[in-house]
Write a protein that holds these residues in place. Structure first.
Motif, short mmCIF file in Angstrom:
data_model
loop_
_atom_site.label_atom_id
_atom_site.label_comp_id
_atom_site.label_asym_id
_atom_site.label_seq_id
_atom_site.Cartn_x
_atom_site.Cartn_y
_atom_site.Cartn_z
N GLY A 1 0.83 -1.20 0.00
CA GLY A 1 0.00 0.00 0.00
C GLY A 1 0.86 1.25 0.00
O GLY A 1 0.62 2.20 -0.76
N ALA A 2 1.90 1.23 0.83
CA ALA A 2 2.79 2.40 0.90
C ALA A 2 3.53 2.59 -0.42
O ALA A 2 3.70 3.71 -0.90
CB ALA A 2 3.79 2.22 2.04
N MET A 3 3.94 1.48 -1.02
CA MET A 3 4.67 1.56 -2.29
C MET A 3 3.78 2.17 -3.38
O MET A 3 4.24 3.01 -4.16
CB MET A 3 5.10 0.15 -2.70
N ALA A 4 2.53 1.77 -3.40
CA ALA A 4 1.60 2.28 -4.42
C ALA A 4 1.42 3.78 -4.30
O ALA A 4 1.13 4.46 -5.29
CB ALA A 4 0.26 1.56 -4.32
N LYS A 5 1.58 4.31 -3.07
CA LYS A 5 1.39 5.75 -2.87
C LYS A 5 2.67 6.55 -3.11
O LYS A 5 2.64 7.78 -3.14
CB LYS A 5 0.90 6.01 -1.44
N ASP A 6 3.79 5.84 -3.24
CA ASP A 6 5.07 6.53 -3.37
C ASP A 6 5.43 6.71 -4.84
O ASP A 6 5.58 5.74 -5.58
CB ASP A 6 6.15 5.69 -2.65
N ALA A 7 5.59 7.96 -5.28
CA ALA A 7 5.89 8.22 -6.69
C ALA A 7 7.21 7.56 -7.10
O ALA A 7 7.39 7.19 -8.26
CB ALA A 7 5.96 9.72 -6.95
N ARG A 8 8.14 7.40 -6.18
CA ARG A 8 9.43 6.77 -6.51
C ARG A 8 9.38 5.26 -6.37
O ARG A 8 10.37 4.57 -6.59
CB ARG A 8 10.54 7.31 -5.60
N LEU A 9 8.23 4.73 -5.97
CA LEU A 9 8.05 3.29 -5.76
C LEU A 9 9.13 2.71 -4.84
O LEU A 9 9.59 1.58 -5.03
CB LEU A 9 8.07 2.56 -7.12
N GLY A 10 9.52 3.51 -3.86
CA GLY A 10 10.48 3.02 -2.87
C GLY A 10 11.90 2.89 -3.39
O GLY A 10 12.72 2.21 -2.76
N ALA A 11 12.20 3.52 -4.51
CA ALA A 11 13.56 3.41 -5.08
C ALA A 11 14.59 3.79 -4.02
O ALA A 11 14.35 4.69 -3.22
CB ALA A 11 13.70 4.32 -6.29
N PRO A 12 15.74 3.13 -4.02
CA PRO A 12 16.75 3.44 -3.00
C PRO A 12 17.30 4.85 -3.19
O PRO A 12 17.18 5.42 -4.27
CB PRO A 12 17.84 2.39 -3.26
N GLU A 13 17.91 5.39 -2.16
CA GLU A 13 18.44 6.76 -2.26
C GLU A 13 19.95 6.73 -2.13
O GLU A 13 20.55 7.55 -1.44
CB GLU A 13 17.79 7.64 -1.20
N THR A 14 20.56 5.80 -2.84
CA THR A 14 22.00 5.60 -2.73
C THR A 14 22.80 6.81 -3.24
O THR A 14 23.95 6.97 -2.88
CB THR A 14 22.43 4.38 -3.56
#
Ligand code: ARG
Length: 588
Positions: free
Chosen positions: A97-110
């Motif tokens: 559910g959280a992933m669906a709401k995230d425009a970055r789809l949870g992409a890492p921030e390396t």
């Protein structure tokens, strides 16, 4: 949003720490035996070794602590002390559910706060792009998309080959042909004509002739060398002629890269660092780093630990001409100054590895990179023909990129017909789809092979709609698009995904693995991991789709949740295809 494996790692690290063990051993990864567990932690074995105790006993203590955390549905010890882990469906659903709401789809921030210059493409002025530049363009473009998605600031540079011997070869061939005498008249004080005396087509015809002449006749080669040196030394007519070569080539190349969907931030070339070369050389000489050897100025880069001989980097030939390595070294100076990068990544044929080793050593020795800039060559193998030799046209010539794309488009068109797809669409649309499918076939085949490996170009296989191919993934995405379109037409709502079945669980787990895969693909510079991921995702979706009612589901809440799962799958698949540089047709 933290990747799920990272979340579990933090929990396990706490458990190790609470047992007085180093928390690094709490590393949790996606299980490589998905039939046994979703995740695994193998840290009990090295931890026990370090503490000189029994691994199984360590695993039991850790497992006991993990069991008290409600996120786990299963904590099991296997073999000598591996810990197998499943999380609850609730935990999966919450995160989906959280992933669906995230425009970055949870992409890492390396890459937060970091800059990388990515050097790829590297075509040469006056020579048509061939398949050797194709791999660089496809892999390099995937790298720039991935690094950006992972929050890096990326500056991509095409690094045109515009300053080497081929320039002198063209100039002297043009002189022989008497095409544009004004550029050779030493009494002419300028200005020179605005219009180029040659077109891109002319250059493509002239270059092979010029290069063959130099191979056949040493006098012609000397002439071309002299012209190169004069050009670099600043002879006005040659510079003016050279400008025309670069301009007409750039226009052609921009079109070619455009047709592949590849863009660059910078269109610099070897020549663009010309002004930096003299001061760089003076500095290297003054510091005793550049020395004369057999008439040439070189930087010795051999080290006592070398297993094979690493020749010195040549900066200036005896005639004063600069070489490929000289411009590459000066380009480092330029990039360090103008971009302040953390990383300069070169996506170039593996056969140039020795060259980059020399350049990097010289740069480090001279302190050009400070202690911050990392230099890295991400090499790749050769695209071979069915005979196992570098891919050629049927007539044995160099395969040009646009011919290759045309071939792939035609093959894709045939495949569409065979598969009964896009048959009744307007001709224009059908053509556009065939082109998209053809390019997807080439790109996916290239990226799905291990970067360093050679591979055999087999268009028939690459364009198939079944199996691990670009077209299969495009089709999978188009199918989900059409389910969602139908749902909208029927006025069906979509909701957060639920997990009620084994297929849904596996699909959600695969979706949640995206950030880990993006991080791993970045760390290993390995587009193939993204390809594997996309293929598995499409397969998991297929299983889910064949086992469940979606549009025909009577239970409204369940239908909405399943549509939500379709929607998230499409978002994730589209994201990964986008990282691979693959477009999805609106319909097929
Ligand atoms: N123009 C070169 C070639 O065709 C590739 C350039 C790669 N980049 C670099 N900085 N050397 O082989």
């Amino acid at each position: 949003m933290k990747p799920l494996a990272a979340e579990l790692t933090a929990i396990a690290a706490d458990a190790f720490a609470a047992e007085g063990l180093p928390p690094e051993f709490g590393f949790v990864q996606i299980s490589d035996r998905s039939d046994l567990a979703q995740f695994q932690c193998n840290g009990a074995l090295p931890a026990a070794k370090q503490m000189k105790t029994n691994p199984r006993a360590v695993a039991e203590k850790i497992a006991a602590r993990l069991k008290s955390n409600a996120i786990f549905a299963k904590v099991e010890i296997a073999g000598p002390g591996f810990i197998n882990l499943d999380v609850t469906d609730n935990a999966l659903v919450e995160r989906a559910g959280a992933m669906a709401k995230d425009a970055r789809l949870g992409a890492p921030e390396t890459g937060v706060g970091k800059t990388s210059v990515i050097d790829f493409g590297g075509p040469n002025v006056a020579k048509p792009m061939h398949v050797g530049h194709l791999r660089s363009s496809i892999i390099g473009d995937c790298m720039q998309r991935l690094f950006r998605a992972n929050a890096w600031h990326v500056v991509s540079d095409v690094h045109l080959g515009d300053w080497g011997l081929q320039m002198g070869q063209l100039i002297s061939e043009i002189r022989h042909r008497g095409i544009a005498p004004v550029y050779f008249n030493e009494n002419h004080k300028g200005p020179y004509p605005d219009e180029s005396p040659v077109t891109m087509d002319d250059l493509e015809e002239i270059y092979p002739v010029a290069s063959a002449a130099c191979k056949a006749d040493p006098a012609r080669l000397d002439e071309a060398r002299a012209a190169t040196a004069e050009l670099q030394a600043g002879r006005a007519g040659y510079r003016a002629l050279w400008r025309h070569f670069v301009n007409v080539s750039e226009a052609g190349l921009t079109r070619e890269f455009g047709s592949l969907g590849v863009r660059f931030d910078l269109w610099k070339g070897e020549a663009s660092v010309d002004a930096l070369i003299a001061p760089m050389i003076a500095d290297l000489k003054a510091r005793g780093l550049a020395v004369m050897s057999e008439g040439a100025l070189v930087v010795p880069v051999a080290e006592p630990t070398d297993k094979k001989e690493i020749p010195p980097l040549i900066l200036l030939k005896s005639d004063g001409a600069v070489l490929y390595g000289t411009t590459d070294l000066a380009t480092i100076v330029d990039r360090v100054r103008s971009q302040e990068p953390d990383l300069i990544l070169y996506v170039v044929d593996q056969r140039q590895h020795g060259h980059f080793e020399q350049v990097f050593r010289a740069a480090r020795k001279a302190g050009l990179t400070g202690n911050r800039v990392e230099l890295e060559h991400a090499g790749f193998g050769t695209m071979n023909g069915p005979d196992g030799k570098p891919f050629k046209t049927r007539a044995g010539g160099v395969m040009k990129l646009y011919d290759l794309i045309a071939m792939a488009t035609e093959e894709a068109g045939q495949r569409l017909t065979e598969a009964g797809l896009a048959g009744e669409y307007p001709e224009e649309e059908r053509k556009a789809i065939a082109r998209m499918v053809g390019i997807a076939a080439i790109k996916f085949a290239d990226l799905s092979n291990h970067r360093i490996s050679d591979y055999i170009f087999d268009l028939g296989r690459f364009t198939r709609f079944e199996g691990k191919t670009g077209p299969y993934l495009q089709y999978a995405a188009v199918r989900i698009q059409s389910i969602l379109r139908k749902a909208r037409e029927d006025g069906y709502a979509s909701a957060s995904p639920v997990v009620r079945s084994a297929e849904e669980r596996r699909l959600v787990l695969q979706l949640l693995a995206l950030p880990d895969v993006m991080a791993a693909a970045e760390a290993k510079r390995a587009p193939s991991l993204l390809c594997d991921y996309a293929f598995t995702l499409a397969q998991e979706f297929s299983r889910f789709y064949s086992e469940h009612h979606i549009l025909s589901e009577k239970d409204e809440a369940l239908r909405a949740a399943r549509l939500g799962l379709c929607d998230l799958t499409l978002q994730v698949l589209a994201k990964v295809l986008d990282l691979l540089g693959i477009e999805i047709p609106a319909r097929m």
